[in-house]
Motif scaffolding. Structure first.
Motif, PDB file in Angstrom:
ATOM      1  N   GLY A  30       0.824  -1.212   0.000  1.00 44.33           N
ATOM      2  CA  GLY A  30       0.000   0.000   0.000  1.00 44.33           C
ATOM      3  C   GLY A  30       0.855   1.259   0.000  1.00 44.33           C
ATOM      4  N   ARG A  48       2.154   1.805  -3.483  1.00 44.27           N
ATOM      5  CA  ARG A  48       1.130   2.331  -4.389  1.00 44.27           C
ATOM      6  C   ARG A  48       0.953   3.837  -4.187  1.00 44.27           C
ATOM      7  NH1 ARG A  48      -1.960  -1.874  -2.480  1.00 44.27           N
ATOM      8  NH2 ARG A  48      -3.706  -0.518  -2.006  1.00 44.27           N
ATOM      9  N   PHE A  82       1.754  -0.198 -10.580  1.00 46.56           N
ATOM     10  CA  PHE A  82       0.610  -0.084  -9.682  1.00 46.56           C
ATOM     11  C   PHE A  82      -0.195  -1.374  -9.678  1.00 46.56           C
ATOM     12  CE2 PHE A  82      -3.539   1.108  -8.154  1.00 46.56           C
ATOM     13  CZ  PHE A  82      -3.272   2.012  -7.144  1.00 46.56           C
ATOM     14  N   SER A  83      -0.486  -1.898 -10.873  1.00 46.55           N
ATOM     15  CA  SER A  83      -1.289  -3.126 -10.925  1.00 46.55           C
ATOM     16  C   SER A  83      -0.530  -4.307 -10.334  1.00 46.55           C
ATOM     17  CB  SER A  83      -1.752  -3.423 -12.349  1.00 46.55           C
ATOM     18  OG  SER A  83      -0.650  -3.715 -13.180  1.00 46.55           O
ATOM     19  N   GLU A 115      -0.815  -3.928  -6.652  1.00 46.89           N
ATOM     20  CA  GLU A 115      -2.189  -4.255  -6.249  1.00 46.89           C
ATOM     21  C   GLU A 115      -2.411  -5.770  -6.225  1.00 46.89           C
ATOM     22  OE1 GLU A 115      -6.124  -1.697  -6.933  1.00 46.89           O
ATOM     23  OE2 GLU A 115      -5.254  -2.504  -8.769  1.00 46.89           O
ATOM     24  N   SER A 162      -0.753  -7.201  -3.170  1.00 44.39           N
ATOM     25  CA  SER A 162      -1.564  -6.947  -1.989  1.00 44.39           C
ATOM     26  C   SER A 162      -2.731  -7.926  -1.895  1.00 44.39           C
ATOM     27  CB  SER A 162      -2.074  -5.502  -2.023  1.00 44.39           C
ATOM     28  OG  SER A 162      -2.752  -5.196  -0.843  1.00 44.39           O
ATOM     29  N   LYS A 163      -3.409  -8.143  -3.004  1.00 42.78           N
ATOM     30  CA  LYS A 163      -4.553  -9.062  -3.011  1.00 42.78           C
ATOM     31  C   LYS A 163      -4.114 -10.506  -2.772  1.00 42.78           C
ATOM     32  CE  LYS A 163      -7.430  -6.159  -5.927  1.00 42.78           C
ATOM     33  NZ  LYS A 163      -8.051  -5.962  -7.247  1.00 42.78           N
TER      34      LYS A 163
END
Length: 138
Positions: free
Chosen positions: A77, A80, A101-102, A105, A108-109
């Motif tokens: 996070g 990002r 960024f992706s 992300e 993180s997921k």
């Protein structure tokens, strides 16, 4: 789910490593390279993701592993948020921003899903040394 024998076997660690390499590759030139504060903070955040996954995997208990995974997720996070600054300052192109960024992300997921999986496995130990014997002389 297959039991990983080493942290390097974890898909989440491999993706975090890829992300770290992206950050390093995109922060070596131009104005970005001269913004030591942001550049170094972004590098530290990306390294922190993969390092906390590795440190947690090597820890003694599942609860400790989950704690380190939460640190890794926090660093994702943080990265990002820093990517927005890098983009807004013109240090990285929109396409490079989107890629990093992706990837952050997805990291993180994946970490969140892995934590959910670990929490659904009560009292499981991840680190197993099958067939290992240790001779200790007193």
């Amino acid at each position: 789910m297959t039991t990983a024998k080493r942290f390097e076997d974890l898909e989440i660690w491999q993706r975090a490593k890829d992300l770290t390499n992206l950050v390093y590759n995109h922060s070596t030139d131009g104005m970005f390279a001269r913004d030591f504060g942001l550049r170094d903070q972004m590098r530290r955040a990306s390294v922190s993701i993969m390092s906390n996954i590795a440190e947690g995997f090597e820890s003694q208990t599942q609860a400790m592993f989950i704690r380190y995974l939460s640190y890794a997720k926090g660093s994702a996070g943080e990265l990002r948020a820093q990517l927005y600054i890098a983009r807004d300052q013109g240090y990285i192109a929109e396409d490079d921003f989107n890629t990093m960024f992706s990837t952050a992300e997805v990291c993180s997921k994946q970490i969140a899903r892995f934590v959910q999986y670990l929490e659904s496995q009560p009292n499981e130990r991840r680190v197993r040394e099958e067939g290992a014997t240790y001779d200790v002389e007193h």
